[in-house]
Every structure is written in structure tokens, then in C-alpha cells.
Design a protein around this motif. Sequence first.
Motif, PDB file in Angstrom:
ATOM      1  N   LEU A   1      40.498 -30.030  -3.555  1.00 38.46           N
ATOM      2  CA  LEU A   1      39.611 -31.123  -3.907  1.00 38.46           C
ATOM      3  C   LEU A   1      38.272 -30.746  -3.273  1.00 38.46           C
ATOM      4  CD1 LEU A   1      40.206 -34.944  -3.397  1.00 38.46           C
ATOM      5  CD2 LEU A   1      38.012 -33.862  -2.996  1.00 38.46           C
ATOM      6  N   GLY A   2      37.259 -30.519  -4.109  1.00 33.25           N
ATOM      7  CA  GLY A   2      35.958 -30.111  -3.603  1.00 33.25           C
ATOM      8  C   GLY A   2      34.909 -31.180  -3.819  1.00 33.25           C
ATOM      9  N   ARG A   3      33.802 -31.048  -3.097  1.00 32.57           N
ATOM     10  CA  ARG A   3      32.647 -31.929  -3.267  1.00 32.57           C
ATOM     11  C   ARG A   3      31.426 -31.058  -3.570  1.00 32.57           C
ATOM     12  NH1 ARG A   3      33.365 -37.459  -3.982  1.00 32.57           N
ATOM     13  NH2 ARG A   3      35.217 -38.102  -2.813  1.00 32.57           N
TER      14      ARG A   3
ATOM     15  N   PHE B   1      27.310 -24.992  -5.804  1.00 29.93           N
ATOM     16  CA  PHE B   1      28.025 -24.651  -4.575  1.00 29.93           C
ATOM     17  C   PHE B   1      28.884 -25.845  -4.187  1.00 29.93           C
ATOM     18  CE2 PHE B   1      24.668 -21.515  -4.467  1.00 29.93           C
ATOM     19  CZ  PHE B   1      25.323 -20.394  -3.974  1.00 29.93           C
ATOM     20  N   VAL B   2      30.141 -25.569  -3.870  1.00 29.30           N
ATOM     21  CA  VAL B   2      31.121 -26.628  -3.654  1.00 29.30           C
ATOM     22  C   VAL B   2      31.704 -26.547  -2.248  1.00 29.30           C
ATOM     23  CG1 VAL B   2      33.262 -27.671  -4.487  1.00 29.30           C
ATOM     24  CG2 VAL B   2      31.711 -26.559  -6.111  1.00 29.30           C
ATOM     25  N   ASN B   3      31.684 -27.674  -1.553  1.00 31.11           N
ATOM     26  CA  ASN B   3      32.337 -27.775  -0.245  1.00 31.11           C
ATOM     27  C   ASN B   3      33.830 -27.983  -0.481  1.00 31.11           C
ATOM     28  OD1 ASN B   3      33.277 -28.404   2.296  1.00 31.11           O
ATOM     29  ND2 ASN B   3      32.230 -30.376   2.419  1.00 31.11           N
ATOM     30  N   ILE B   4      34.644 -27.015  -0.018  1.00 28.45           N
ATOM     31  CA  ILE B   4      36.095 -27.125  -0.208  1.00 28.45           C
ATOM     32  C   ILE B   4      36.828 -27.323   1.128  1.00 28.45           C
ATOM     33  CG2 ILE B   4      36.144 -25.835  -2.375  1.00 28.45           C
ATOM     34  CD1 ILE B   4      37.031 -23.366  -0.762  1.00 28.45           C
TER      35      ILE B   4
ATOM     36  N   PRO C   1      25.094 -33.969  -6.513  1.00 28.09           N
ATOM     37  CA  PRO C   1      25.644 -33.799  -5.165  1.00 28.09           C
ATOM     38  C   PRO C   1      26.675 -34.873  -4.808  1.00 28.09           C
ATOM     39  CG  PRO C   1      23.282 -33.448  -5.156  1.00 28.09           C
ATOM     40  CD  PRO C   1      23.627 -33.963  -6.518  1.00 28.09           C
ATOM     41  N   LYS C   2      27.694 -34.448  -4.063  1.00 28.18           N
ATOM     42  CA  LYS C   2      28.791 -35.279  -3.550  1.00 28.18           C
ATOM     43  C   LYS C   2      29.844 -35.621  -4.612  1.00 28.18           C
ATOM     44  CE  LYS C   2      26.683 -35.400   0.403  1.00 28.18           C
ATOM     45  NZ  LYS C   2      27.142 -34.520   1.500  1.00 28.18           N
TER      46      LYS C   2
ATOM     47  N   GLY D   1      42.544 -38.528  -3.673  1.00 28.91           N
ATOM     48  CA  GLY D   1      41.805 -37.982  -2.529  1.00 28.91           C
ATOM     49  C   GLY D   1      40.330 -38.302  -2.523  1.00 28.91           C
ATOM     50  N   LYS D   2      39.741 -38.218  -1.335  1.00 30.98           N
ATOM     51  CA  LYS D   2      38.309 -38.488  -1.185  1.00 30.98           C
ATOM     52  C   LYS D   2      37.583 -37.330  -0.495  1.00 30.98           C
ATOM     53  CE  LYS D   2      38.759 -43.537  -1.119  1.00 30.98           C
ATOM     54  NZ  LYS D   2      38.512 -44.763  -0.335  1.00 30.98           N
ATOM     55  N   LYS D   3      38.152 -36.830   0.595  1.00 27.88           N
ATOM     56  CA  LYS D   3      37.503 -35.755   1.342  1.00 27.88           C
ATOM     57  C   LYS D   3      37.862 -34.387   0.752  1.00 27.88           C
ATOM     58  CE  LYS D   3      37.295 -38.132   5.806  1.00 27.88           C
ATOM     59  NZ  LYS D   3      37.702 -38.077   7.235  1.00 27.88           N
TER      60      LYS D   3
END
Length: 466
Positions: free
Chosen positions: A42-44, A56-59, A87-88, A192-194
Motif C-alpha cells: 500500500l503506497g502513498r 514517486f511513491v512512499n512504500i 500527493p498523498k 489500510g491507510k498508512k
Amino acid sequence: MEKTIVLKTSENDSLHCAIIENNKLVEIFSDEDEKLTGNIYLGRVDRIVNALDAVFVNIGESKNGFLRKKDIPEKFIKMINYDIFKPKSKILVQVKKDPIANKGPQLTANISLAGRFLVIFPFTNISGVSKKIENLTEKQRLYEIANNISKEYNIGVVLRTAAEGIDEKYLYEEIENLLEKWNQIFNKFKRGKKAKLLHYEESSIDYILREKLTKDVTLIITNNTEHVHYISKYFKSFPKKPKIEIIDSDPFEYKEIYKLYKELFKRKINLPSGGEIIIDKTEALTVIDVNSKHLTSTENQQETALITNLEAVEEIFRQLRLRNIGGIIVIDFIDMNNESDKAKVLEKVNTEIKKDKSKIEIYGFTKLGLLELSRKRTVRSFFDISTSRCPICNGTGIITSPNTLIKEIYSELNNKPEAAKEVIIKVHPYLKGKINKNEIKKTFKINVHIHYTYFDPKSYEITWKI
């Protein structure tokens, strides 16, 4: 072809695996070598870069992943029903290439889940069969099964090489298992959220057996009796079961894997008839040079070239698998003036490619006679895992020559303080016999002490005594 799988469980319960084909080591890996490829997250969305047509994805890992917009299927966008290009935003991604050097992992939103016989793609409707299955009748049978599965479950499906000759019921059993796994992953994503990891390979032994236990495996050697349970699960589809050998000692020592492993650090590899190949890896590509070296027993140069080049092909493609070399590869074969000889080399290349599970594209010979190809990289290579950059030469393999270093020392000695009565020069022992103490004493009118010390061979230290 005789193929052996060697499994070793070490004292810390880590699993090591080696693959031997016709008494030659062709693959080696360990679950201690951290890999992200295949993991689903699950990425943001962290940043949109329109110039690269990517995000670019925060994983939740140390580095953000890189996701091209073209790797986001339309079916996925419709299913989530919100704008992911800001974003987000929450996004479901899978790692398709491990991080390397300063680059983060490369991602895709075209999720896939692999079983032993097939791979499912929940966000597409493609259907296909492995290109390595050559029997046309069998290929047609599998195409029909793949099409039926795709339509029935509204997913993409590709039947793997291991599906050849397999009863249809086993394929449907596996599709049900994979879909159950997929539903669990997608439900975790929706709740999921984070940014976090949603799915990874649960068992290293399962991964090894799924990917490496092919019909040509005749022997499995292990020092862990628990492996027999896992191995037995895969035997139901085997017409001829491989032999299992359980030993009390170290399987890698038993099959001399450690000795063979040391050869991976060598730049030069000898060929049976006296030739050699030289492997040089750069940031952009890997260059492999072929030399005839000691092969002089042939009638003429063209015969020498053909024999050496054919032997080189087999060894080169073994080394690509063994060292897991990916990306652009250029091979400088010995010059061949005869087009039929080039055709024989390419025929040998195509034979060796079939042994490799990684996708290889052959682009042919250039005008300079170099063979260009590419090999798909997903996980880090042997060089990335087992070697580090030299702190002296910074990975170039080149340091300052003794003559250049001595010139630098003389240049600094020209700045001698007027009150100096003696000088201490500290240098690396590789300058021993090359730096003339008496000449320095005579030229600069000063007492000289030279100390040899094991520090950076491209540096030196000068201390003046007043």
C-alpha cells in the motif's frame, strides 16, 4: 541435461540454494540477500514528476519507489474510483526491480501473482503461454485453457513453462488458490491507510521449489528433513520424481559449492580449449571480451575463432545466470569473417537462452562485430550483493602510477621551509625501490627518512623537522 538442487539450512535458519547443471554451478542465492521484487505495498503518492511522466511513491521502505504512469492499468484506476495523481493518494503497487545504488525500487501497479503453473494479472485481461513451450499442439491446448480462465474470472493469465503437459484440473486448483490470495491482499489495501507491506513471499523454500523445481531436476540434496514435506507438495504433477538425498553434513561443502563460489570474484574465466573470457561491469553496461589465448592447435585463424566463440557462448550465458548480470550486455567475440560462423554462434546463443528464466533480447551483431543483448534485471546482481566499491580507486581499478606520485612528492619538497633540517616521507610499500632517498637528499640539501606504511597507495605524507 542433469540438474541438481542443493539446499542448505544454516545455523541461523537462513536458506541457501545452489543449482548445478551437468556438473556446473549455474545459480546460487540465499534468503539472507534482501530482495523486494514481487512484494506488494500500500503506497502513498509522494511526488508527481510530469517531466518523467512518473510518480514517486512512499512504500514505507528507506527509499521511495519510482512508478511510471504507463505502468498503471486503466482497469486499476476504474476500480479504485479516485484521482491517484495527486500527493498523498493511496495506491496499490508491486516492486518489479530491486533498488540499486542510489536508485529506489521500480514499481508497477499492474499487479501479478505467480504460482507454479501460471501467473495472474488482476488488472488486465491478457492471456498467454510461455514462449519456451515449443510443441505447437501443447501450446494450442494451453492457449485455449488460458483464454477460458481469463474470460471466466475476468483477469489476465499467463501459463508458465511448468504447465506443459499438466492436467487442466491442476491449473484450476492453482487459479483458485491465487485468487483467494489476491482477494486477501486487495481487502487489506482497501482497509489500510498508512504506507506498508501487504504481501511478500511467505517461504523461501516454497519460492525455490516453485521457480527451480523443473522436470529435468534429477536430484535434490538437503540437510533439513523438513524440506521433504515441501518438496512432496510439488511431486503430484511430476511424471518422474527426482531423488531426495538428506545428509548430516554441509551440502555446500559436500558438492564443493564454496570452492566454485570463489571463482565468481574472478574477472577472467578460462575456457576448455585454452581461450578465455573477461567480464567487466560498468554503471551503464557489462562488457565481455573473448580471447583465444592458448588455443593454437587449429588449422587456421577462422577455425580457432569459431571453436573459441562457441565455447565462450556456453560459459558467458552460464556466468550471466550465476552472477545474475542484467541490463545491457555487449560481447566482443573473436572476429569472424564467415557469415555462416556467425550464424552458428547465434544458434548456440539461442540454445543457451532457453536455459535462463530471465528474459533475454538479442539485438544481433553491430558493424564492429559486437553482439548486443539485454537481460532483464529484477533483483540485485552478485556484484551488488557480494562486492563493494574500492575506497582507494573508487571502483575504477586504477590508481596513480609511481612516477606520477613521485613527481607530486618532489613538487611538494620544493616548498621546503628554510629552517628544515630533515624530512620524513611516508609512502605505501608499492613505491619501494622507486623512490631514491640519496637523490632527494642531494637535490634538496636535507636529511631524508622514508617510512613505508600500509595506507592509501595513491597518497603520501611529508613531515618537516626543524
